[in-house]
Design a protein around this motif. Structure first.
Motif, PDB file in Angstrom:
ATOM      1  N   GLN A   1      90.147  81.730  35.267  1.00  0.00           N
ATOM      2  CA  GLN A   1      90.473  80.875  34.209  1.00  0.00           C
ATOM      3  C   GLN A   1      89.110  81.069  32.540  1.00  0.00           C
ATOM      4  O   GLN A   1      89.772  81.039  31.633  1.00  0.00           O
ATOM      5  CB  GLN A   1      91.088  80.079  34.515  1.00  0.00           C
ATOM      6  CG  GLN A   1      91.555  78.890  33.355  1.00  0.00           C
ATOM      7  CD  GLN A   1      91.985  77.602  33.699  1.00  0.00           C
ATOM      8  OE1 GLN A   1      91.992  77.881  34.808  1.00  0.00           O
ATOM      9  NE2 GLN A   1      92.893  76.843  32.991  1.00  0.00           N
ATOM     10  N   GLU A   2      87.876  80.059  33.255  1.00  0.00           N
ATOM     11  CA  GLU A   2      87.080  80.116  31.786  1.00  0.00           C
ATOM     12  C   GLU A   2      86.861  81.522  31.467  1.00  0.00           C
ATOM     13  O   GLU A   2      86.823  81.526  29.444  1.00  0.00           O
ATOM     14  CB  GLU A   2      85.997  79.644  32.586  1.00  0.00           C
ATOM     15  CG  GLU A   2      85.600  78.784  31.640  1.00  0.00           C
ATOM     16  CD  GLU A   2      86.210  78.102  30.578  1.00  0.00           C
ATOM     17  OE1 GLU A   2      85.640  77.780  28.921  1.00  0.00           O
ATOM     18  OE2 GLU A   2      86.628  77.319  31.487  1.00  0.00           O
TER      19      GLU A   2
ATOM     20  N   THR B   1      88.456  84.000  30.983  1.00  0.00           N
ATOM     21  CA  THR B   1      89.355  84.778  30.352  1.00  0.00           C
ATOM     22  C   THR B   1      89.909  83.792  29.034  1.00  0.00           C
ATOM     23  O   THR B   1      90.157  84.406  27.687  1.00  0.00           O
ATOM     24  CB  THR B   1      91.033  84.665  31.182  1.00  0.00           C
ATOM     25  OG1 THR B   1      91.058  85.264  32.294  1.00  0.00           O
ATOM     26  CG2 THR B   1      92.085  84.385  30.218  1.00  0.00           C
ATOM     27  N   LEU B   2      89.374  82.601  28.911  1.00  0.00           N
ATOM     28  CA  LEU B   2      89.738  81.321  27.537  1.00  0.00           C
ATOM     29  C   LEU B   2      88.759  82.264  26.912  1.00  0.00           C
ATOM     30  O   LEU B   2      88.639  81.957  26.177  1.00  0.00           O
ATOM     31  CB  LEU B   2      89.531  80.420  28.184  1.00  0.00           C
ATOM     32  CG  LEU B   2      90.817  79.119  29.086  1.00  0.00           C
ATOM     33  CD1 LEU B   2      90.093  78.057  29.338  1.00  0.00           C
ATOM     34  CD2 LEU B   2      91.809  79.322  28.314  1.00  0.00           C
ATOM     35  N   LEU B   3      87.307  82.691  27.504  1.00  0.00           N
ATOM     36  CA  LEU B   3      86.287  83.248  26.653  1.00  0.00           C
ATOM     37  C   LEU B   3      87.049  84.626  26.250  1.00  0.00           C
ATOM     38  O   LEU B   3      85.691  84.989  25.123  1.00  0.00           O
ATOM     39  CB  LEU B   3      85.057  83.087  27.254  1.00  0.00           C
ATOM     40  CG  LEU B   3      84.820  81.708  27.398  1.00  0.00           C
ATOM     41  CD1 LEU B   3      83.014  81.208  28.101  1.00  0.00           C
ATOM     42  CD2 LEU B   3      83.875  80.339  26.465  1.00  0.00           C
ATOM     43  N   GLY B   4      87.383  84.696  26.474  1.00  0.00           N
ATOM     44  CA  GLY B   4      87.587  86.446  26.732  1.00  0.00           C
ATOM     45  C   GLY B   4      86.994  87.583  26.792  1.00  0.00           C
ATOM     46  O   GLY B   4      86.890  88.832  26.691  1.00  0.00           O
ATOM     47  N   ARG B   5      86.024  86.805  27.581  1.00  0.00           N
ATOM     48  CA  ARG B   5      85.951  88.219  28.545  1.00  0.00           C
ATOM     49  C   ARG B   5      86.520  88.714  29.421  1.00  0.00           C
ATOM     50  O   ARG B   5      86.559  88.174  31.235  1.00  0.00           O
ATOM     51  CB  ARG B   5      84.564  87.172  29.203  1.00  0.00           C
ATOM     52  CG  ARG B   5      83.386  86.873  27.715  1.00  0.00           C
ATOM     53  CD  ARG B   5      82.456  85.396  28.049  1.00  0.00           C
ATOM     54  NE  ARG B   5      81.428  86.152  29.064  1.00  0.00           N
ATOM     55  CZ  ARG B   5      80.583  85.168  29.407  1.00  0.00           C
ATOM     56  NH1 ARG B   5      80.511  84.262  29.177  1.00  0.00           N
ATOM     57  NH2 ARG B   5      79.526  85.285  30.695  1.00  0.00           N
ATOM     58  N   THR B   6      87.128  89.295  29.274  1.00  0.00           N
ATOM     59  CA  THR B   6      88.573  90.161  29.997  1.00  0.00           C
ATOM     60  C   THR B   6      87.868  90.832  31.016  1.00  0.00           C
ATOM     61  O   THR B   6      88.207  90.985  32.232  1.00  0.00           O
ATOM     62  CB  THR B   6      89.332  90.857  29.065  1.00  0.00           C
ATOM     63  OG1 THR B   6      88.510  91.768  28.494  1.00  0.00           O
ATOM     64  CG2 THR B   6      90.918  90.004  28.291  1.00  0.00           C
ATOM     65  N   GLU B   7      86.701  91.702  30.750  1.00  0.00           N
ATOM     66  CA  GLU B   7      86.107  92.322  31.837  1.00  0.00           C
ATOM     67  C   GLU B   7      85.581  92.031  32.922  1.00  0.00           C
ATOM     68  O   GLU B   7      85.802  92.115  33.906  1.00  0.00           O
ATOM     69  CB  GLU B   7      85.078  93.723  31.421  1.00  0.00           C
ATOM     70  CG  GLU B   7      84.975  95.104  32.471  1.00  0.00           C
ATOM     71  CD  GLU B   7      85.736  95.465  32.511  1.00  0.00           C
ATOM     72  OE1 GLU B   7      85.847  95.818  33.861  1.00  0.00           O
ATOM     73  OE2 GLU B   7      86.870  95.551  31.943  1.00  0.00           O
TER      74      GLU B   7
END
Length: 130
Positions: A101-102, A104-110
């Motif tokens: 979740q964190e 994803t929130l930071l935009g680090r999808t990979e």
């Protein structure tokens, strides 16, 4: 020098006294004590460390980088637990979910996808063990 010789026995005693004392301690003090004690007695203190890190990471840090570091440490502590530890799977799942979740929130999808894959593997392993 072996591990036992490098342990600061006074620090271990202080950590145990802090945790057993009747006073209220904050989450930072608890995490620091559990970090130290997990090195001395991992079977007993790794689950407590993982739980304390999860509580801290999901409740306290306002900085996303700090929150992610704490949650990542919680997952690492859960991974280090013995496979026979009954709370291992649940703590690992919670830590990985929070990390995902964190990220994803930071935009680090990979990286979030990688954690999601580990979470799926852990869930599959848990099902096989039942």
């Amino acid at each position: 020098m072996n591990h036992r010789e490098s342990v600061d026995h006074d620090a271990v005693l202080r950590a145990r006294t802090l945790l057993l004392g009747s006073g209220t301690i904050n989450i930072h003090e608890a995490v620091d004590a559990y970090r130290l004690l997990a090195e001395v007695s991992p079977a007993v203190y790794l689950p407590r460390l993982a739980q304390a890190l999860l509580e801290y990471g999901t409740a306290d840090p306002r900085d996303p980088g700090t929150r992610l570091a704490v949650l990542t440490e919680a997952a690492a502590a859960a991974r280090r637990m013995a496979a026979a530890e009954p709370r291992r799977a649940g703590l690992l799942r919670k830590a990985l979910e929070a990390c995902e979740q964190e990220l994803t929130l930071l935009g680090r999808t990979e990286q979030a996808r990688s954690v999601s894959e580990e979470l799926a593997r852990a869930a599959g392993s848990e099902e096989r063990d039942r």
